[in-house]
Design a protein around this motif. Structure first.
Motif, mmCIF file in Angstrom:
data_model
loop_
_atom_site.group_PDB
_atom_site.id
_atom_site.type_symbol
_atom_site.label_atom_id
_atom_site.label_comp_id
_atom_site.label_asym_id
_atom_site.label_seq_id
_atom_site.Cartn_x
_atom_site.Cartn_y
_atom_site.Cartn_z
ATOM 1 N N SER A 1 13.877 22.007 -16.909
ATOM 2 C CA SER A 1 14.134 20.793 -16.133
ATOM 3 C C SER A 1 15.350 20.056 -16.662
ATOM 4 O O SER A 1 16.172 19.548 -15.898
ATOM 5 C CB SER A 1 12.942 19.833 -16.217
ATOM 6 O OG SER A 1 11.935 20.228 -15.348
ATOM 7 N N ARG B 1 18.751 19.414 -14.514
ATOM 8 C CA ARG B 1 19.101 18.014 -14.277
ATOM 9 C C ARG B 1 20.474 17.691 -14.898
ATOM 10 O O ARG B 1 21.284 16.991 -14.285
ATOM 11 C CB ARG B 1 18.017 17.110 -14.871
ATOM 12 C CG ARG B 1 18.281 15.630 -14.783
ATOM 13 C CD ARG B 1 18.056 15.071 -13.392
ATOM 14 N NE ARG B 1 18.231 13.629 -13.340
ATOM 15 C CZ ARG B 1 18.270 12.907 -12.231
ATOM 16 N NH1 ARG B 1 18.145 13.513 -11.060
ATOM 17 N NH2 ARG B 1 18.434 11.612 -12.256
ATOM 18 N N MET C 1 23.758 16.206 -13.058
ATOM 19 C CA MET C 1 24.383 14.955 -13.480
ATOM 20 C C MET C 1 25.815 15.173 -13.960
ATOM 21 O O MET C 1 26.634 14.274 -13.931
ATOM 22 C CB MET C 1 23.562 14.307 -14.619
ATOM 23 C CG MET C 1 22.180 13.836 -14.219
ATOM 24 S SD MET C 1 22.228 12.571 -12.917
ATOM 25 C CE MET C 1 21.751 13.547 -11.478
ATOM 26 N N PRO D 1 4.407 15.614 -17.633
ATOM 27 C CA PRO D 1 5.223 14.813 -18.546
ATOM 28 C C PRO D 1 6.380 15.604 -19.168
ATOM 29 O O PRO D 1 7.461 15.048 -19.343
ATOM 30 C CB PRO D 1 4.199 14.379 -19.612
ATOM 31 C CG PRO D 1 2.904 14.319 -18.865
ATOM 32 C CD PRO D 1 2.967 15.473 -17.899
ATOM 33 N N ASN E 1 8.214 17.995 -17.849
ATOM 34 C CA ASN E 1 9.311 18.024 -16.880
ATOM 35 C C ASN E 1 9.991 16.666 -16.782
ATOM 36 O O ASN E 1 11.212 16.565 -16.706
ATOM 37 C CB ASN E 1 8.779 18.435 -15.501
ATOM 38 C CG ASN E 1 8.630 19.943 -15.384
ATOM 39 O OD1 ASN E 1 9.614 20.660 -15.287
ATOM 40 N ND2 ASN E 1 7.410 20.430 -15.413
ATOM 41 N N CYS E 2 9.183 15.632 -16.769
ATOM 42 C CA CYS E 2 9.703 14.276 -16.677
ATOM 43 C C CYS E 2 10.590 13.966 -17.878
ATOM 44 O O CYS E 2 11.685 13.422 -17.748
ATOM 45 C CB CYS E 2 8.509 13.321 -16.595
ATOM 46 S SG CYS E 2 8.936 11.635 -16.211
ATOM 47 N N ARG F 1 14.030 15.675 -17.683
ATOM 48 C CA ARG F 1 14.951 14.934 -16.817
ATOM 49 C C ARG F 1 15.518 13.716 -17.532
ATOM 50 O O ARG F 1 16.706 13.405 -17.428
ATOM 51 C CB ARG F 1 14.230 14.458 -15.557
ATOM 52 C CG ARG F 1 14.010 15.512 -14.517
ATOM 53 C CD ARG F 1 13.054 15.003 -13.427
ATOM 54 N NE ARG F 1 13.558 13.832 -12.726
ATOM 55 C CZ ARG F 1 14.336 13.882 -11.645
ATOM 56 N NH1 ARG F 1 14.704 15.041 -11.148
ATOM 57 N NH2 ARG F 1 14.744 12.774 -11.066
ATOM 58 N N ARG G 1 14.218 5.876 -19.348
ATOM 59 C CA ARG G 1 13.200 5.703 -20.387
ATOM 60 C C ARG G 1 11.916 6.375 -19.950
ATOM 61 O O ARG G 1 11.525 6.279 -18.799
ATOM 62 C CB ARG G 1 12.908 4.215 -20.625
ATOM 63 C CG ARG G 1 14.125 3.426 -21.002
ATOM 64 C CD ARG G 1 13.810 2.131 -21.707
ATOM 65 N NE ARG G 1 15.049 1.445 -22.053
ATOM 66 C CZ ARG G 1 15.822 1.756 -23.095
ATOM 67 N NH1 ARG G 1 15.445 2.717 -23.921
ATOM 68 N NH2 ARG G 1 16.936 1.098 -23.328
ATOM 69 N N ARG H 1 25.683 17.617 -5.178
ATOM 70 C CA ARG H 1 26.008 17.046 -6.485
ATOM 71 C C ARG H 1 27.256 17.719 -7.064
ATOM 72 O O ARG H 1 28.144 17.054 -7.584
ATOM 73 C CB ARG H 1 24.835 17.236 -7.471
ATOM 74 C CG ARG H 1 23.657 16.313 -7.278
ATOM 75 C CD ARG H 1 23.999 14.854 -7.488
ATOM 76 N NE ARG H 1 24.608 14.613 -8.801
ATOM 77 C CZ ARG H 1 25.384 13.564 -9.069
ATOM 78 N NH1 ARG H 1 25.657 12.679 -8.144
ATOM 79 N NH2 ARG H 1 25.901 13.412 -10.272
ATOM 80 N N GLN I 1 31.065 15.894 -7.567
ATOM 81 C CA GLN I 1 31.711 15.818 -8.877
ATOM 82 C C GLN I 1 33.051 16.532 -8.898
ATOM 83 O O GLN I 1 33.876 16.279 -9.760
ATOM 84 C CB GLN I 1 30.778 16.369 -9.948
ATOM 85 C CG GLN I 1 29.549 15.502 -10.110
ATOM 86 C CD GLN I 1 28.699 15.937 -11.276
ATOM 87 O OE1 GLN I 1 29.108 15.848 -12.424
ATOM 88 N NE2 GLN I 1 27.518 16.436 -10.973
#
Lengths: 561, 561
Positions: free
Chosen positions: A18, A22, A26, A308, A310-311, A314, A326, B532, B536
């Protein structure tokens, strides 16, 4: 376009995968490399028991993503069979051993993410290294177990450990017609749940022939003729097995972090802040290897759950890419399906709350039980869900919930979990507006009922007693059964006086005004009505929460332990 | 003990029954009388279609409580076939007509609760009073329909109205092998939902042979030989039927309240405050007859749902018995099952938000679509859930959600509904901790995914376009399909350029830097990754939310209307 930052990720399953994907979304410029010790990246480890059970038939199905997909879709390099053996923090490099060619090399990083996961706990018991003893952490593990049970000789399996993995394995081995013995050190299955809530799971397993040994320690495993294994218990008993599954839990993989001098938490997972950053500002850690903040207990501990993880992956990616993010911590929302039963929970059990010394103070916990149908009882097929709701007497804040039954179980826990996450109280559950049509729920959904029952306690409309209180009631307590005669005849609390609810008002003169009256019915609803009437007529009545049904579950749990 | 206050309750179903039972639990001294015009108290009106469908086989099952049970268990008098014909506010009495003996009498009250429910809307259409035309509000209604369809001649049924009741009746009549025609005035089934979300329901019905006529008004119904009915449509077409079901909605039963001069709301339901009190401080009203505050739209309107009705009944009882209690209003959480499809929603649809003029301002709505599996895709049997999430661009507040699919649909709506009730945002969904095991959900649950996709939009990581935008895109827009070749071949947007995601980075030079690029894939995930990357690299890329799958649903909805 200039070269971006270099992000190395150690471990390519769940949190690591993940994080990598991600990070790419980004930051298109970053160089991202995932190192995976094993032969697979991003595989579905929660599916392994079902692969053993042949519910998932093809190994291929377990591969959520391949290195090729990471490369073409995300421009992410995945290096398989590549074990990271050291972090050289001063140089900001890692040392990698390529198991394809045995060579070691260093790779530099701007940001390093540790997602090494957790390893099966291997207790210091003789014989756990014998052939035929397996843990269930990887696809190769599962393939070996499949191989073993497809081998004609394998008919008996001992599972050491009665937690999530142990029980999922039990279901799947039973499905494949193996004889299963479960050996659990604690005096109940699923030690994270409360013992009375686990009773239906225990019964479902024994009904299908599982042999469950609670409160038993394995002292050693030996190997006899034709590779037959014998599991020796502390009691002196032995159980023969063609295979042994070791499922006594997992421990965070912290060797790499510890050797690099990163701070570990009190329970031994990698310590991170809410931005998933370790004690080194260039190193992040996510998933089963870290200790996370438990939002209910306020403690730090590993919580090996995929959601959690995976969360967290990210969040680490966001922070590395310069964003504010956070992790709120965990509350421990989880589900396990075992044969026809489902057990789900969010927040800590009564047992855990008491062990942590939080039950009386500061949380001021109270609990209630209920046994509603999973949908309208007038629609065919309603299955009972037993719910235990724990809440604070101070303000009604929901502290945790556990539910067990055949259908609609995890739905209710998910709704309660969402309420808890938002700081919800039992009053919020009371007025929750959820979907209702007779095949899906009830006009008063189990979630509403749980809220109502708890709110009744908080508002002082009713006081509750619980099943264990009945084992040693105050000497002068008067126990009143308000069920119908046929129910009373089938079984009742010793010494209980029987007055059906319908006769109660005209027979109130038979009841003592100078003694506490504990009222019960089958599930606690009629006795609540009775208790309300009695209190208003000046009697000191209390209601047995969850009624005779909760009592039976508690008695069964006590008998098993 | 002194005589308590006298509480009269008009209407003994749902809200009325809940109010009566709660009032007794709160006040043992009160005299409580329920007046019910019909022959049954507290019956399961939501079960009537399933009783017609013989899923619920015995009429008895529909009787949630009987007068006897009210009497013995709650000391509540229930007077059946007792129609309240007037409220005499100055005298604080009601006039009751006893249909058993034809006599009228007055009964005094300290507190009066109106729970008369709603009646089937009967449009002023000739022939709706013919034998063979039924509504579905009471047990006798349903018995008549059962009788009619068990009669060998009844093979064809026309259902007028394609809302909740119409579709539940359609399912149940199809289940009984009748040929069903649904005539709906609007250009879609389930007008409370958005048209694209209803497509799977429409398809499930037509697949099972239902004949659906949208945008059609019934002008009259005539009766021919052997009682055969003919339904005449505005288009000039006719449909023959052995029975006609009238299900065009319900209207609040306000005659009694209106004649007594109680204030009605703008839509014509009884006006109440949050304590369920009418404009007369001695009279309360609950259930389908009242207008309730919609917490999302800020409007007052009837919301004929059983859950809120029960909740209101309890609140009225609490207030009458001297407690503080307030109804928070409704958000419109509901579910309907039609054959193998389930449609659930919480909060208003896009259509309703636009009709009320709330979409752009003040709510500043945005929407996203997704089509995740109801559980882990690697576990067999995953069914797609299509979710539409509407949220505010201002602050991420969740405004509404709709979901359609075969499994796990209402679970996700319940969780989102709970989040909304607590003032939750899409960020709360993003990090929601829900149960995961592969047979129940995914490590990234559909609820999480919905939150993540919406949060990506809010954070400006991606801009979305929607299917209708593709019908008339800006002249110079460049449409990019990033699916695999086999998918592109099966069907694509006209004029779309095809570059699979895996080739995108090395073929970016083929894309225009001076035009807006709209990217799509099958469900919107790969195109999000593509968008995405493109952004970019300096391209002006937007993502088609929900991808080709949402486009197909939208096109189908447009073709049907």
């Amino acid at each position: 376009m200039g070269k971006g930052k270099k992000i190395l990720i150690v471990g390519g399953v769940a949190g690591g995968a993940s994080c990598a994907a991600r990070a790419r979304r980004m930051d298109e410029q970053a160089e991202i490399i995932v190192f995976e010790r094993g032969p697979h990246v991003s595989f579905a480890n929660c599916g392994l028991p079902y692969y053993v059970g042949d519910v998932i038939r093809r190994e291929q199905s377990l591969l959520v993503a391949t290195p090729g997909l990471f490369r073409t879709r995300f421009n992410i390099q995945v290096r398989l069979r590549s074990e990271v053996t050291a972090i050289n923090r001063s140089r900001r490099t890692i040392t990698v051993r390529d198991h394809e060619n045995g060579k070691e090399y260093e790779e530099s990083y701007d940001a390093l993410v540790l997602s090494p996961g957790a390893a099966a706990v291997r207790p210091p018991v003789e014989g756990l290294d014998l052939p035929g003893v397996y843990s269930v952490r990887t696809i190769p593990d599962s393939q070996e177990i499949r191989q073993r049970i497809e081998d004609a000789r394998a008919g008996r399996v001992v599972i050491i450990g009665g937690g999530y993995i142990g029980l999922e394995m039990a279901e799947n081995l039973i499905r494949r017609n193996l004889r299963v013995t479960i050996v659990e050190l604690q005096c109940q299955l699923m030690p994270l749940a409360d013992p009375e809530m686990v009773v239906p799971i225990h019964q479902a397993l024994t009904k299908r022939g599982a042999d469950i040994r609670l409160g038993q320690e394995v002292t050693r495993v030996t190997r006899g003729a034709q590779g037959l294994l014998t599991v020796h218990l502390q009691s002196g008993e032995t159980v023969d097995a063609d295979a042994v599954i070791l499922a006594v839990g997992v421990r965070p993989e912290t060797r790499l972090a510890a050797e690099a001098g990163l701070e570990l938490g009190p329970i031994g997972g990698i310590r991170v802040d809410e931005r998933m950053q370790t004690s080194d500002p260039h190193i992040w850690a996510v998933g089963d290897a870290v200790e996370v903040y438990h939002v209910v207990t306020g403690t730090w501990a590993p919580m090996p759950l995929a959601g959690p993880a995976n969360c967290q992956g990210r969040i680490a990616a966001d922070v590395i890419c310069g964003r504010e993010a956070r992790f709120r911590g965990v509350q421990g929302t989880a589900v396990v399906g075992v044969l026809d039963q489902v057990l789900a929970a969010t927040g800590p059990s009564e047992r855990v709350l008491k062990r942590l010394g939080l039950w009386e103070s500061p949380l001021q916990c109270e609990k209630i039980y209920l046994h509603p149908g999973h949908h309208a009882n007038y629609y065919p097929g309603a299955e009972v869900i037993t719910i235990k709701l724990i809440f604070s007497r101070k303000d009604g804040r929901i502290i945790s919930a556990q539910a067990v039954g055949k259908e609609g179980v995890e739905k209710r826990i998910d709704v309660i979990s969402m309420a808890m996450q938002m700081g919800g109280t039992v009053f919020d559950l009371e007025e929750a507006e959820v979907c209702y049509a007779p095949q899906f729920g009830s006009a008063k959904d189990p979630v509403n009922l749980a809220g109502m029952i708890a709110a009744n306690v908080l508002r002082g409309d009713v006081e509750v007693v619980h099943a264990p209180d009945l084992t040693a009631p105050p000497a002068d307590v008067f126990i009143l059964d308000v069920r119908e005669p046929f129910e009373f005849k089938r079984g009742h609390v010793e010494g209980a006086v029987h007055i059906p609810l319908g006769d109660l008002r005209r027979r109130m003169h038979e009841l003592p005004r100078d003694r506490e009256i504990w009222v019960y019915c089958f599930v606690g609803q009629r006795s609540y009505v009775a208790a309300r009437a009695l209190r208003q007529h000046g009697f000191r009545a209390k209601n047995l929460s969850g009624g005779h049904r909760s009592l039976l579950m508690w008695q069964k749990a006590a008998a098993l332990s």
